[in-house]
Design a protein around this motif. Structure first.
Motif, PDB file in Angstrom:
ATOM      1  N   ILE A 181      -2.259 -11.451  -9.554  1.00 18.60           N
ATOM      2  CA  ILE A 181      -3.000 -10.514 -10.411  1.00 18.60           C
ATOM      3  C   ILE A 181      -4.507 -10.738 -10.302  1.00 18.60           C
ATOM      4  O   ILE A 181      -5.276  -9.779 -10.241  1.00 18.60           O
ATOM      5  CB  ILE A 181      -2.526 -10.626 -11.877  1.00 18.60           C
ATOM      6  N   ASP A 182      -4.924 -11.990 -10.264  1.00 18.15           N
ATOM      7  CA  ASP A 182      -6.356 -12.275 -10.167  1.00 18.15           C
ATOM      8  C   ASP A 182      -6.937 -11.766  -8.853  1.00 18.15           C
ATOM      9  O   ASP A 182      -8.035 -11.211  -8.814  1.00 18.15           O
ATOM     10  CB  ASP A 182      -6.624 -13.776 -10.302  1.00 18.15           C
ATOM     11  N   ALA A 183      -6.195 -11.947  -7.769  1.00 19.20           N
ATOM     12  CA  ALA A 183      -6.676 -11.477  -6.464  1.00 19.20           C
ATOM     13  C   ALA A 183      -6.738  -9.954  -6.432  1.00 19.20           C
ATOM     14  O   ALA A 183      -7.676  -9.386  -5.850  1.00 19.20           O
ATOM     15  CB  ALA A 183      -5.770 -12.004  -5.355  1.00 19.20           C
ATOM     16  N   VAL A 184      -5.771  -9.291  -7.057  1.00 19.07           N
ATOM     17  CA  VAL A 184      -5.787  -7.824  -7.110  1.00 19.07           C
ATOM     18  C   VAL A 184      -7.006  -7.352  -7.896  1.00 19.07           C
ATOM     19  O   VAL A 184      -7.685  -6.397  -7.496  1.00 19.07           O
ATOM     20  CB  VAL A 184      -4.480  -7.269  -7.715  1.00 19.07           C
ATOM     21  N   GLU A 185      -7.321  -8.023  -8.974  1.00 17.72           N
ATOM     22  CA  GLU A 185      -8.508  -7.658  -9.757  1.00 17.72           C
ATOM     23  C   GLU A 185      -9.791  -7.925  -8.983  1.00 17.72           C
ATOM     24  O   GLU A 185     -10.757  -7.172  -9.106  1.00 17.72           O
ATOM     25  CB  GLU A 185      -8.518  -8.377 -11.107  1.00 17.72           C
ATOM     26  N   GLN A 186      -9.801  -8.981  -8.175  1.00 16.09           N
ATOM     27  CA  GLN A 186     -10.966  -9.238  -7.324  1.00 16.09           C
ATOM     28  C   GLN A 186     -11.123  -8.125  -6.288  1.00 16.09           C
ATOM     29  O   GLN A 186     -12.243  -7.695  -5.998  1.00 16.09           O
ATOM     30  CB  GLN A 186     -10.843 -10.596  -6.635  1.00 16.09           C
ATOM     31  N   PHE A 189      -9.947   4.293  -5.344  1.00 17.19           N
ATOM     32  CA  PHE A 189      -8.953   3.234  -5.303  1.00 17.19           C
ATOM     33  C   PHE A 189      -8.169   3.162  -6.602  1.00 17.19           C
ATOM     34  O   PHE A 189      -8.270   2.212  -7.360  1.00 17.19           O
ATOM     35  CB  PHE A 189      -9.582   1.871  -4.981  1.00 17.19           C
ATOM     36  N   GLY A 190      -7.390   4.194  -6.871  1.00 15.05           N
ATOM     37  CA  GLY A 190      -6.497   4.187  -8.029  1.00 15.05           C
ATOM     38  C   GLY A 190      -5.467   3.076  -7.898  1.00 15.05           C
ATOM     39  O   GLY A 190      -5.406   2.370  -6.887  1.00 15.05           O
ATOM     40  N   GLN A 191      -4.642   2.933  -8.898  1.00 11.38           N
ATOM     41  CA  GLN A 191      -3.685   1.831  -8.952  1.00 11.38           C
ATOM     42  C   GLN A 191      -2.755   1.821  -7.735  1.00 11.38           C
ATOM     43  O   GLN A 191      -2.498   0.773  -7.166  1.00 11.38           O
ATOM     44  CB  GLN A 191      -2.866   1.900 -10.247  1.00 11.38           C
ATOM     45  N   GLU A 192      -2.279   2.988  -7.330  1.00 11.13           N
ATOM     46  CA  GLU A 192      -1.370   3.060  -6.184  1.00 11.13           C
ATOM     47  C   GLU A 192      -2.049   2.593  -4.900  1.00 11.13           C
ATOM     48  O   GLU A 192      -1.494   1.781  -4.147  1.00 11.13           O
ATOM     49  CB  GLU A 192      -0.882   4.504  -5.999  1.00 11.13           C
ATOM     50  N   ALA A 193      -3.238   3.111  -4.655  1.00  7.64           N
ATOM     51  CA  ALA A 193      -3.968   2.737  -3.438  1.00  7.64           C
ATOM     52  C   ALA A 193      -4.324   1.257  -3.456  1.00  7.64           C
ATOM     53  O   ALA A 193      -4.194   0.562  -2.440  1.00  7.64           O
ATOM     54  CB  ALA A 193      -5.241   3.581  -3.301  1.00  7.64           C
ATOM     55  N   LEU A 194      -4.743   0.773  -4.618  1.00 11.75           N
ATOM     56  CA  LEU A 194      -5.101  -0.631  -4.734  1.00 11.75           C
ATOM     57  C   LEU A 194      -3.891  -1.517  -4.472  1.00 11.75           C
ATOM     58  O   LEU A 194      -3.992  -2.550  -3.801  1.00 11.75           O
ATOM     59  CB  LEU A 194      -5.696  -0.917  -6.115  1.00 11.75           C
ATOM     60  N   GLN A 195      -2.728  -1.103  -4.961  1.00 14.25           N
ATOM     61  CA  GLN A 195      -1.510  -1.879  -4.739  1.00 14.25           C
ATOM     62  C   GLN A 195      -1.147  -1.907  -3.256  1.00 14.25           C
ATOM     63  O   GLN A 195      -0.756  -2.943  -2.729  1.00 14.25           O
ATOM     64  CB  GLN A 195      -0.356  -1.308  -5.569  1.00 14.25           C
ATOM     65  N   GLU A 196      -1.310  -0.772  -2.572  1.00 11.57           N
ATOM     66  CA  GLU A 196      -1.045  -0.736  -1.125  1.00 11.57           C
ATOM     67  C   GLU A 196      -1.975  -1.681  -0.377  1.00 11.57           C
ATOM     68  O   GLU A 196      -1.545  -2.400   0.533  1.00 11.57           O
ATOM     69  CB  GLU A 196      -1.209   0.681  -0.589  1.00 11.57           C
ATOM     70  N   ILE A 197      -3.238  -1.679  -0.759  1.00 12.69           N
ATOM     71  CA  ILE A 197      -4.207  -2.570  -0.111  1.00 12.69           C
ATOM     72  C   ILE A 197      -3.853  -4.024  -0.401  1.00 12.69           C
ATOM     73  O   ILE A 197      -3.925  -4.881   0.485  1.00 12.69           O
ATOM     74  CB  ILE A 197      -5.642  -2.241  -0.574  1.00 12.69           C
TER      75      ILE A 197
END
Length: 97
Positions: free
Chosen positions: A37-42, A19-27
């Motif tokens: 930002i907090d939810a993305v970090e969670q 789950f690199g940054q790109e994949a995490l952003q898509e999710i």
């Protein structure tokens, strides 16, 4: 401390995290939290350990998946481990003492 993947020939360090940054952003976009930002970090905190666990499974179970050991059976993999790792170690350790 080494992880199973380190012994099996793949490493998860150096930008090879699941789950690199790109994949995490898509999710995050799909989950509707891309602007939080907090939810993305969670999401990252929940998904990365899960991704590591699945990568270990892929590395240990014969499969055609990238990083998997191919179609070898468990018996063939154990035989390889004996001939390539354990037997040489049995000779090396006494020689070092």
């Amino acid at each position: 401390m080494a992880e199973w993947g380190d012994y099996l020939g793949f490493h998860m360090a150096d930008g090879n995290e699941p789950f690199g940054q790109e994949a995490l952003q898509e999710i995050a976009v799909i989950a509707g939290v891309a602007d939080d930002i907090d939810a993305v970090e969670q999401l990252r905190a929940a998904l990365v350990p899960m991704g590591r666990a699945y990568r270990r499974i892929i590395a240990m179970v014969p499969s055609e998946l990238k990083g998997g050991p191919g179609n070898e059976s468990h018996s063939e993999r154990l035989e390889w481990l004996d001939t390539q790792i354990l037997n040489p170690l049995k000779r090396l350790l006494p020689a070092l003492t």
